[in-house]
Design a protein around this motif. Structure first.
Motif, PDB file in Angstrom:
ATOM      1  N   GLN A  36      60.743  34.886  38.272  1.00 28.54           N
ATOM      2  CA  GLN A  36      60.834  34.398  36.887  1.00 28.54           C
ATOM      3  C   GLN A  36      62.286  34.292  36.434  1.00 28.54           C
ATOM      4  OE1 GLN A  36      58.177  37.460  35.319  1.00 28.54           O
ATOM      5  NE2 GLN A  36      56.684  35.907  34.728  1.00 28.54           N
ATOM      6  N   LYS A  37      63.071  35.299  36.772  1.00 28.88           N
ATOM      7  CA  LYS A  37      64.466  35.370  36.325  1.00 28.88           C
ATOM      8  C   LYS A  37      65.332  34.281  36.946  1.00 28.88           C
ATOM      9  CE  LYS A  37      68.468  38.491  36.845  1.00 28.88           C
ATOM     10  NZ  LYS A  37      68.881  39.810  37.406  1.00 28.88           N
TER      11      LYS A  37
ATOM     12  N   TYR B  51      64.260  31.549  39.032  1.00 31.17           N
ATOM     13  CA  TYR B  51      63.698  30.226  39.291  1.00 31.17           C
ATOM     14  C   TYR B  51      62.862  29.689  38.137  1.00 31.17           C
ATOM     15  CZ  TYR B  51      65.087  31.336  44.070  1.00 31.17           C
ATOM     16  OH  TYR B  51      65.804  31.678  45.184  1.00 31.17           O
ATOM     17  N   LYS B  52      62.685  30.512  37.114  1.00 33.54           N
ATOM     18  CA  LYS B  52      61.855  30.128  35.961  1.00 33.54           C
ATOM     19  C   LYS B  52      60.452  29.701  36.414  1.00 33.54           C
ATOM     20  CE  LYS B  52      64.541  30.652  32.281  1.00 33.54           C
ATOM     21  NZ  LYS B  52      65.350  31.763  32.787  1.00 33.54           N
TER      22      LYS B  52
ATOM     23  N   THR C  75      56.437  31.119  37.209  1.00 39.63           N
ATOM     24  CA  THR C  75      55.532  32.207  36.846  1.00 39.63           C
ATOM     25  C   THR C  75      54.491  32.404  37.947  1.00 39.63           C
ATOM     26  OG1 THR C  75      55.794  31.627  34.517  1.00 39.63           O
ATOM     27  CG2 THR C  75      53.943  33.080  35.091  1.00 39.63           C
TER      28      THR C  75
ATOM     29  N   ILE D 125      68.135  28.581  39.203  1.00 40.26           N
ATOM     30  CA  ILE D 125      68.451  27.869  37.953  1.00 40.26           C
ATOM     31  C   ILE D 125      69.947  27.606  37.826  1.00 40.26           C
ATOM     32  CG2 ILE D 125      66.420  28.634  36.664  1.00 40.26           C
ATOM     33  CD1 ILE D 125      68.133  30.849  35.429  1.00 40.26           C
TER      34      ILE D 125
END
Length: 356
Positions: free
Chosen positions: A20-21, A23-24, A26, A91
């Motif tokens: 999540q942190k 690569y965004k 879920t 990201i």
């Protein structure tokens, strides 16, 4: 060999947080995959996409340049049409990153990548037809031919001089032979080491060098059913043993590991050899050393498995998979002898080539 405290053991929640942190994405489910020295986690996202989160052990994580070049090689082969994973960009646009993670030993730095997921099952789970073995030999040779064309400013890091899994470094096994103390197998391993020094080493200069995968094995080759009644290779994974070696090393490693999955292991060599030589015919020195190189890889697998169990006793079942299957095959090959085994391999390879 990575010691127990260097191997990552992320929890599902730690893995989900990293994805999540960076690569965004879920995750909707996470599944732990078997691994030798690193940690592999299959991630399915809420959108239904699949990835493999690969966390390197702390020793490998100290050499990010090596991992970077191996990752570039995977991408290079993918662009060349081979079914290899590629790394997803974070990201911030990176292929990989170092993350401080506590796996029960305090905060340590682990190198992390998120790789594309390849469909299929390990080749160890399907029947090994001669046609599939031919395809294995051919794709291994095609891969090494492609790698000869690869350019990278830091390619030299793949000259891994003391890398213990390199077939050039078979003599290094001598310092770990104590793990076979009391086992009659030790004498066979010693004999193979002697043959390597006296038969193989003097012919080094005739071996053709190239970049090799180095671990083209029964768990790192994925297959899926094709339109006929057989299977085709759908994935080549795990490039962590990649280094500069020789064409014949790749071939020997491939033959050795595929032997583990066949009811008549000696027969494996012919079809793989035929596929290999359809693209990269062996020279006289390479042919003469192939038998001892295959046995040398068996010796590496058995000795390092025993050594690793002393470091990771809780992971014994996975670490000993190849070794337990390999011991009776090594005995059989050694007792059968070079002349007979080579005759089987080269005769069946010639017959197979006439049919293709």
């Amino acid at each position: 060999m990575a010691a127990n405290h260097t191997i990552p053991k992320l929890s599902q929640s730690q893995a989900a947080e990293i994805v999540q942190k960076h690569y965004k994405l879920t995750p909707s489910s996470l599944r732990f995959l078997p691994s030798y020295e690193d940690q592999n986690i299959c991630i399915t996202t809420v959108e239904g996409d699949k990835y493999v989160l690969k966390i390197m052990n702390t020793l490998s994580s100290k050499d990010p340049t090596l991992i970077k070049v191996q990752t570039c090689a995977m991408d290079f082969l993918h662009q060349g049409g081979l079914p290899t994973p590629t790394a997803l960009k974070t990201i911030t646009g990176e292929d990989m990153f170092l993350e401080d993670i506590d796996c029960g030993y305090g905060l340590q730095k682990y190198l992390v990548r998120l790789l594309t997921y390849l469909t299929g099952v390990p080749i160890s789970e399907v029947p090994l037809s001669p046609q599939l073995l031919y395809q294995v030999g051919q794709i291994a040779a095609r891969m090494d031919n492609l790698l000869k064309e690869m350019k990278h400013p830091q390619l030299s890091v793949l000259h891994r001089g003391e890398f213990v899994w390199s077939l050039s470094n078979i003599p290094l096994l001598e310092k770990w032979l104590y793990v076979l103390d009391g086992d009659p197998l030790q004498e066979i391993v010693k004999s193979v080491l002697h043959q390597f020094k006296t038969t193989v080493a003097p012919k080094y200069s005739s071996f053709r060098e190239c970049l090799i995968h180095g671990d083209f094995n029964n768990l790192n080759l994925l297959v899926q059913a094709n339109e006929g009644s057989g299977y085709e290779i759908s994935g080549i994974i795990d490039f962590s043993d990649m280094s500069f070696g020789c064409y014949v090393y790749e071939l020997a490693i491939t033959i050795m590991y595929l032997m583990l999955e066949h009811p008549n292991p000696i027969e494996v060599g012919g079809a793989i050899l035929a596929g290999w030589e359809s693209l990269v015919p062996l020279n006289a020195a390479e042919k003469d050393c192939l038998f001892w190189l295959v046995l040398s890889r068996f010796c590496q697998s058995i000795v390092f498995a025993r050594l690793s169990v002393t470091l990771q006793p809780e992971n014994e079942e996975y670490l000993m998979i190849s070794s337990k299957k390999g011991i009776p095959i090594l005995r059989k090959l050694f007792e059968t002898g070079k002349e007979h085994v080579e005759k089987v391999w080269f005769t069946s390879a010639a017959e197979f080539s006439h049919l293709n």
